[in-house]
Scaffold this active site. Sequence first.
Site, PDB file in Angstrom:
ATOM      1  N   ASN A 260       0.849  -1.188   0.000  1.00 53.87           N
ATOM      2  CA  ASN A 260       0.000   0.000   0.000  1.00 53.87           C
ATOM      3  C   ASN A 260       0.886   1.240   0.000  1.00 53.87           C
ATOM      4  O   ASN A 260       1.722   1.415   0.898  1.00 53.87           O
ATOM      5  CB  ASN A 260      -0.909  -0.010   1.235  1.00 53.87           C
ATOM      6  N   HIS A 263       0.752   6.229   1.922  1.00 53.08           N
ATOM      7  CA  HIS A 263       1.470   7.177   2.761  1.00 53.08           C
ATOM      8  C   HIS A 263       2.672   7.810   2.060  1.00 53.08           C
ATOM      9  O   HIS A 263       3.266   8.753   2.593  1.00 53.08           O
ATOM     10  CB  HIS A 263       1.866   6.517   4.076  1.00 53.08           C
ATOM     11  N   HIS A 296      -5.758   3.535  -1.806  1.00 52.18           N
ATOM     12  CA  HIS A 296      -7.098   3.843  -1.318  1.00 52.18           C
ATOM     13  C   HIS A 296      -7.453   5.240  -1.799  1.00 52.18           C
ATOM     14  O   HIS A 296      -6.925   6.235  -1.302  1.00 52.18           O
ATOM     15  CB  HIS A 296      -7.124   3.783   0.212  1.00 52.18           C
ATOM     16  N   ARG A 298      -9.704   7.771  -1.364  1.00 52.93           N
ATOM     17  CA  ARG A 298     -10.746   8.161  -0.416  1.00 52.93           C
ATOM     18  C   ARG A 298     -11.617   9.270  -0.992  1.00 52.93           C
ATOM     19  O   ARG A 298     -11.180  10.044  -1.851  1.00 52.93           O
ATOM     20  CB  ARG A 298     -10.120   8.618   0.896  1.00 52.93           C
ATOM     21  N   ARG A 302      -7.508  12.637   0.723  1.00 49.16           N
ATOM     22  CA  ARG A 302      -6.510  13.143   1.661  1.00 49.16           C
ATOM     23  C   ARG A 302      -5.086  12.739   1.299  1.00 49.16           C
ATOM     24  O   ARG A 302      -4.135  13.369   1.750  1.00 49.16           O
ATOM     25  CB  ARG A 302      -6.822  12.677   3.084  1.00 49.16           C
ATOM     26  N   GLU A 323      -8.679   0.220  -3.234  1.00 45.63           N
ATOM     27  CA  GLU A 323      -9.560   0.313  -2.077  1.00 45.63           C
ATOM     28  C   GLU A 323     -10.528   1.463  -2.305  1.00 45.63           C
ATOM     29  O   GLU A 323     -10.118   2.559  -2.714  1.00 45.63           O
ATOM     30  CB  GLU A 323      -8.759   0.551  -0.794  1.00 45.63           C
ATOM     31  N   THR A 354      -8.453   3.519   8.240  1.00 46.22           N
ATOM     32  CA  THR A 354      -9.616   2.638   8.357  1.00 46.22           C
ATOM     33  C   THR A 354      -9.614   1.962   9.723  1.00 46.22           C
ATOM     34  O   THR A 354      -8.647   1.308  10.102  1.00 46.22           O
ATOM     35  CB  THR A 354      -9.589   1.574   7.244  1.00 46.22           C
ATOM     36  N   GLU A 404     -10.838  -9.935   2.776  1.00 48.77           N
ATOM     37  CA  GLU A 404      -9.616  -9.534   3.479  1.00 48.77           C
ATOM     38  C   GLU A 404      -9.964  -9.297   4.938  1.00 48.77           C
ATOM     39  O   GLU A 404     -10.780  -8.426   5.269  1.00 48.77           O
ATOM     40  CB  GLU A 404      -9.008  -8.272   2.871  1.00 48.77           C
TER      41      GLU A 404
END
Length: 505
Positions: A260, A263, A296, A298, A302, A323, A354, A404
């Site tokens: 992932n 970040h 992800h 969102r 963000r 995601e 999450t 998952e």
Amino acid sequence: MATSRTPEPAWLLHSTPYRETSLVVDLFTREHGRIAAVAKGAKRPRSTLRAVLLQFQPLLVAWTGRRELRTLTGVEWTGGQEAPQGDALLCAFYLNELLMRLLAREDPHPPLFDAYGEAIARLAEGSALDETLRRFEWQLLREIGYAPDLAHDAAGRPIESDRRYRWSPSDGFVAEEPARRGRRRGDDQRRHARRAGIGAIRVPRGSAAGKIPDARDPLAPSGGRAAEHPADPDRSAEALSNLLRPRGPEPPAMIELGVNIDHVATVRQARRTYEPDPVWAAVEAHLGGADGITVHLREDRRHIQDADVRRLRELTHIKLNLEMAATEEMVGIALQLRPEMAMLVPEGRHEITTEGGLDIVSQAGRLAQVVSTLADAGIVTSVFIDAELRQVEAAARIGARVCELHTGPYAHAFHSQGRDAQGTAVLAELARLRDAGDAIRALGMRFNAGHALNYFNVQPVAALAGVRELHIGHAIVSRALFTGMREAVREMKRLIREGAAQAAE
């Protein structure tokens, strides 16, 4: 990685010119895996390296340097190897290409190194090309964790001699229901079967479980096309069994790692600038051995932005797990991007990350429509859920193909109990994950896991029976700040491999 001053067995895979007089060589070494090194002056007419840097010849090499590009300090030809000729030479180049494309750097595989040397020797002596290549390909798949499980079906059940199975590239052998046996398979199934070289198969009565013959001759040189004559099932079973017989203990099924990169985008968005680039991070993770990339997107944008996901699809060929919330906007984006997998997750604008699994039970009708829409577009749908039996059963009812499990509670227990893997709370959370995982597989879905996994707590999860893929982000990105993304991914892959191997012992 440490300097190797002691000569080590190696094979030259590839070389390219470097500056006016040197070469950059890609070496396959026994104890350090693939490495790249500069052979200084190797292009000069009187260079001692020029005469010994030969492909398909056994070498002893030494080098210095700790960066990705080393410097060769010594090369010695050990001799005694005849070079392949004609078609066998082309096959030898093919083996080199496989290693260059499929092996991560600095990931040692001593058994594969030995298998490569044996394959080159067999090609040089004129052995059957097809059999030699298939043997090496199978060993390579086993070493990097992509060999299919020949003893169990996609749900983890032992292969039964009186059942019929079809091959799914993503899931493995899928048992066909009796009512479907007489039906014609769809175009997609036939295409996948041809691509994998395996169609719907039946295990001959009396054969050992796990020795699964193709309905066609497994040694056919066409690489999966049907033989001109009908293959005898017993002969096919024996041929495949002999060809693929392991030379040591059967390795555990390889667990895939999805990295992932959210970040990486978080750091970029702190300054609203253009770096670090998540797409470049995805490429580096892939080069380090990541099997896929997770992002992800969102609703509040963000971290990951629409342009990031679009560029991932346009500029890379990496398996993408998107995601997303089960909203009309996100479904529309998924239908445009066509990721390999879309994972439905809950979202809260005030949460940092999450915080729990998706409550499928309370919104099954709406989620079933989303899953159906994505499935019609050819997108595999995953659901991120807590390790609860009622949520697993609800996931199966809405048509999800992947579950998952949320590993956050386990990770919290692991940390709060001082990283004691035998702590009471830790074992209780692992038991919940194990029971939910068993239920997922029993219902014919793929068992994945993720959230808050790191370099300290990942191995007990990797040891769970039947887990197929782990999604990890924050820990890898954090480690990458100090070691680089490739090394951070390599280290996580190593820990996952060790955890799965310990469970198999």
